[in-house]
Design a protein around this motif. Structure first.
Motif, PDB file in Angstrom:
ATOM      1  N   GLY A  66      -3.300 -22.830 -17.835  1.00 16.88           N
ATOM      2  CA  GLY A  66      -4.208 -22.965 -16.703  1.00 16.88           C
ATOM      3  C   GLY A  66      -5.608 -23.336 -17.161  1.00 16.88           C
ATOM      4  N   VAL A  67      -6.267 -24.165 -16.374  1.00 18.05           N
ATOM      5  CA  VAL A  67      -7.648 -24.554 -16.637  1.00 18.05           C
ATOM      6  C   VAL A  67      -8.486 -24.066 -15.462  1.00 18.05           C
ATOM      7  CG1 VAL A  67      -9.229 -26.477 -17.020  1.00 18.05           C
ATOM      8  CG2 VAL A  67      -6.920 -26.568 -17.973  1.00 18.05           C
ATOM      9  N   THR A  68      -9.531 -23.322 -15.762  1.00 19.82           N
ATOM     10  CA  THR A  68     -10.380 -22.737 -14.733  1.00 19.82           C
ATOM     11  C   THR A  68     -11.029 -23.824 -13.885  1.00 19.82           C
ATOM     12  OG1 THR A  68     -10.869 -20.948 -16.273  1.00 19.82           O
ATOM     13  CG2 THR A  68     -12.279 -21.119 -14.344  1.00 19.82           C
ATOM     14  N   SER A  69     -10.957 -23.641 -12.566  1.00 23.63           N
ATOM     15  CA  SER A  69     -11.526 -24.637 -11.654  1.00 23.63           C
ATOM     16  C   SER A  69     -13.049 -24.567 -11.643  1.00 23.63           C
ATOM     17  CB  SER A  69     -10.991 -24.421 -10.235  1.00 23.63           C
ATOM     18  OG  SER A  69     -11.520 -23.233  -9.693  1.00 23.63           O
ATOM     19  N   ASP A  70     -13.661 -25.655 -11.195  1.00 20.43           N
ATOM     20  CA  ASP A  70     -15.126 -25.704 -11.093  1.00 20.43           C
ATOM     21  C   ASP A  70     -15.657 -24.612 -10.164  1.00 20.43           C
ATOM     22  OD1 ASP A  70     -15.316 -27.879 -12.817  1.00 20.43           O
ATOM     23  OD2 ASP A  70     -15.234 -29.344 -11.191  1.00 20.43           O
ATOM     24  N   THR A  71     -14.916 -24.313  -9.115  1.00 22.12           N
ATOM     25  CA  THR A  71     -15.340 -23.308  -8.133  1.00 22.12           C
ATOM     26  C   THR A  71     -15.530 -21.937  -8.782  1.00 22.12           C
ATOM     27  OG1 THR A  71     -14.051 -24.494  -6.485  1.00 22.12           O
ATOM     28  CG2 THR A  71     -14.771 -22.285  -5.904  1.00 22.12           C
ATOM     29  N   LEU A  72     -14.645 -21.580  -9.691  1.00 23.43           N
ATOM     30  CA  LEU A  72     -14.754 -20.275 -10.348  1.00 23.43           C
ATOM     31  C   LEU A  72     -15.868 -20.223 -11.386  1.00 23.43           C
ATOM     32  CD1 LEU A  72     -10.996 -19.380 -10.877  1.00 23.43           C
ATOM     33  CD2 LEU A  72     -12.590 -18.303  -9.310  1.00 23.43           C
ATOM     34  N   LEU A  73     -16.391 -21.369 -11.765  1.00 24.44           N
ATOM     35  CA  LEU A  73     -17.393 -21.407 -12.823  1.00 24.44           C
ATOM     36  C   LEU A  73     -18.831 -21.520 -12.316  1.00 24.44           C
ATOM     37  CD1 LEU A  73     -15.506 -23.791 -15.258  1.00 24.44           C
ATOM     38  CD2 LEU A  73     -15.711 -21.308 -15.413  1.00 24.44           C
ATOM     39  N   THR A  74     -19.020 -21.473 -11.017  1.00 22.54           N
ATOM     40  CA  THR A  74     -20.367 -21.679 -10.463  1.00 22.54           C
ATOM     41  C   THR A  74     -21.359 -20.616 -10.928  1.00 22.54           C
ATOM     42  OG1 THR A  74     -19.742 -20.493  -8.453  1.00 22.54           O
ATOM     43  CG2 THR A  74     -19.586 -22.910  -8.409  1.00 22.54           C
ATOM     44  N   LYS A  75     -20.904 -19.394 -11.183  1.00 20.49           N
ATOM     45  CA  LYS A  75     -21.804 -18.319 -11.597  1.00 20.49           C
ATOM     46  C   LYS A  75     -21.878 -18.157 -13.117  1.00 20.49           C
ATOM     47  CE  LYS A  75     -21.327 -15.741  -7.342  1.00 20.49           C
ATOM     48  NZ  LYS A  75     -20.983 -14.457  -6.724  1.00 20.49           N
ATOM     49  N   LYS A  76     -21.141 -18.988 -13.844  1.00 19.42           N
ATOM     50  CA  LYS A  76     -21.144 -18.898 -15.297  1.00 19.42           C
ATOM     51  C   LYS A  76     -22.474 -19.440 -15.840  1.00 19.42           C
ATOM     52  CE  LYS A  76     -18.422 -19.951 -19.339  1.00 19.42           C
ATOM     53  NZ  LYS A  76     -17.104 -20.095 -19.845  1.00 19.42           N
ATOM     54  N   TYR A  78     -25.042 -21.521 -17.696  1.00 23.07           N
ATOM     55  CA  TYR A  78     -25.064 -22.951 -18.037  1.00 23.07           C
ATOM     56  C   TYR A  78     -23.938 -23.730 -17.353  1.00 23.07           C
ATOM     57  CZ  TYR A  78     -28.028 -20.950 -21.637  1.00 23.07           C
ATOM     58  OH  TYR A  78     -29.007 -20.245 -22.293  1.00 23.07           O
ATOM     59  N   ALA A  79     -23.604 -23.334 -16.147  1.00 19.95           N
ATOM     60  CA  ALA A  79     -22.521 -23.990 -15.391  1.00 19.95           C
ATOM     61  C   ALA A  79     -22.764 -25.485 -15.224  1.00 19.95           C
ATOM     62  CB  ALA A  79     -22.364 -23.326 -14.023  1.00 19.95           C
ATOM     63  N   SER A  80     -24.000 -25.887 -15.155  1.00 19.69           N
ATOM     64  CA  SER A  80     -24.301 -27.309 -14.959  1.00 19.69           C
ATOM     65  C   SER A  80     -23.940 -28.155 -16.185  1.00 19.69           C
ATOM     66  CB  SER A  80     -25.775 -27.500 -14.620  1.00 19.69           C
ATOM     67  OG  SER A  80     -26.586 -27.017 -15.674  1.00 19.69           O
ATOM     68  N   PHE A  81     -23.752 -27.527 -17.343  1.00 19.26           N
ATOM     69  CA  PHE A  81     -23.405 -28.255 -18.565  1.00 19.26           C
ATOM     70  C   PHE A  81     -21.901 -28.316 -18.823  1.00 19.26           C
ATOM     71  CE2 PHE A  81     -27.728 -26.684 -19.345  1.00 19.26           C
ATOM     72  CZ  PHE A  81     -28.364 -27.893 -19.594  1.00 19.26           C
ATOM     73  N   ILE A  82     -21.116 -27.614 -18.007  1.00 14.94           N
ATOM     74  CA  ILE A  82     -19.665 -27.586 -18.202  1.00 14.94           C
ATOM     75  C   ILE A  82     -19.057 -28.905 -17.732  1.00 14.94           C
ATOM     76  CG2 ILE A  82     -17.524 -26.438 -17.508  1.00 14.94           C
ATOM     77  CD1 ILE A  82     -19.132 -23.836 -17.348  1.00 14.94           C
ATOM     78  N   GLU A  83     -18.123 -29.415 -18.520  1.00 13.47           N
ATOM     79  CA  GLU A  83     -17.451 -30.672 -18.173  1.00 13.47           C
ATOM     80  C   GLU A  83     -16.732 -30.530 -16.842  1.00 13.47           C
ATOM     81  OE1 GLU A  83     -16.025 -32.746 -22.270  1.00 13.47           O
ATOM     82  OE2 GLU A  83     -14.966 -30.928 -21.709  1.00 13.47           O
ATOM     83  N   PRO A  84     -16.578 -31.622 -16.110  1.00  8.57           N
ATOM     84  CA  PRO A  84     -15.828 -31.576 -14.854  1.00  8.57           C
ATOM     85  C   PRO A  84     -14.371 -31.163 -15.089  1.00  8.57           C
ATOM     86  CG  PRO A  84     -17.071 -33.618 -15.006  1.00  8.57           C
ATOM     87  CD  PRO A  84     -17.170 -32.937 -16.341  1.00  8.57           C
ATOM     88  N   TYR A  85     -13.786 -30.591 -14.079  1.00  7.32           N
ATOM     89  CA  TYR A  85     -12.418 -30.073 -14.119  1.00  7.32           C
ATOM     90  C   TYR A  85     -11.421 -31.113 -14.635  1.00  7.32           C
ATOM     91  CZ  TYR A  85      -8.091 -28.048 -12.232  1.00  7.32           C
ATOM     92  OH  TYR A  85      -6.826 -27.553 -12.087  1.00  7.32           O
ATOM     93  N   GLU A  86     -11.449 -32.312 -14.097  1.00  7.90           N
ATOM     94  CA  GLU A  86     -10.485 -33.354 -14.486  1.00  7.90           C
ATOM     95  C   GLU A  86     -10.602 -33.701 -15.968  1.00  7.90           C
ATOM     96  OE1 GLU A  86      -7.949 -34.475 -12.745  1.00  7.90           O
ATOM     97  OE2 GLU A  86      -8.559 -33.196 -11.083  1.00  7.90           O
TER      98      GLU A  86
END
Length: 93
Positions: A66-76, A78-86
């Motif tokens: 499983g790969v964590t979706s963007d929705t679950l990473l909004t509060k992580k 440096y979330a803005s630096f995380i690569e897009p889900y795809e």
């Protein structure tokens, strides 16, 4: 030649069989029919590759990853630096 053959049959073969049995008993390779794992897998690096390789080595049939979706990473952090889900999915495949 006969002495070497006799020595090999008498001494080495039983030791090799015992060693093979010991290795088989301790082996964790292909121990599980199905393995499930997950993570963010942001910016694929050697640690991710090692984790995925280890998971493959213990799996006989199916590896669910499983790969964590963007929705679950909004509060992580440096979330803005995380690569897009795809992109993260492509790197795991």
């Amino acid at each position: 030649y006969r002495e070497l053959k006799t020595y090999r049959e008498a001494r080495l073969q039983p030791r090799l069989r015992a060693l093979e049995t010991d290795i088989s008993a301790r082996s964790t390779l292909f121990q599980h029919d199905s393995v499930c794992m997950g993570g963010t897998f942001d910016h694929m690096h050697l640690g991710h590759r090692l984790l995925l390789t280890q998971a493959c080595l213990v799996t006989k049939n199916v590896l669910h990853c499983g790969v964590t979706s963007d929705t679950l990473l909004t509060k992580k952090a440096y979330a803005s630096f995380i690569e897009p889900y795809e992109e993260r999915i492509k790197s795991v495949r």
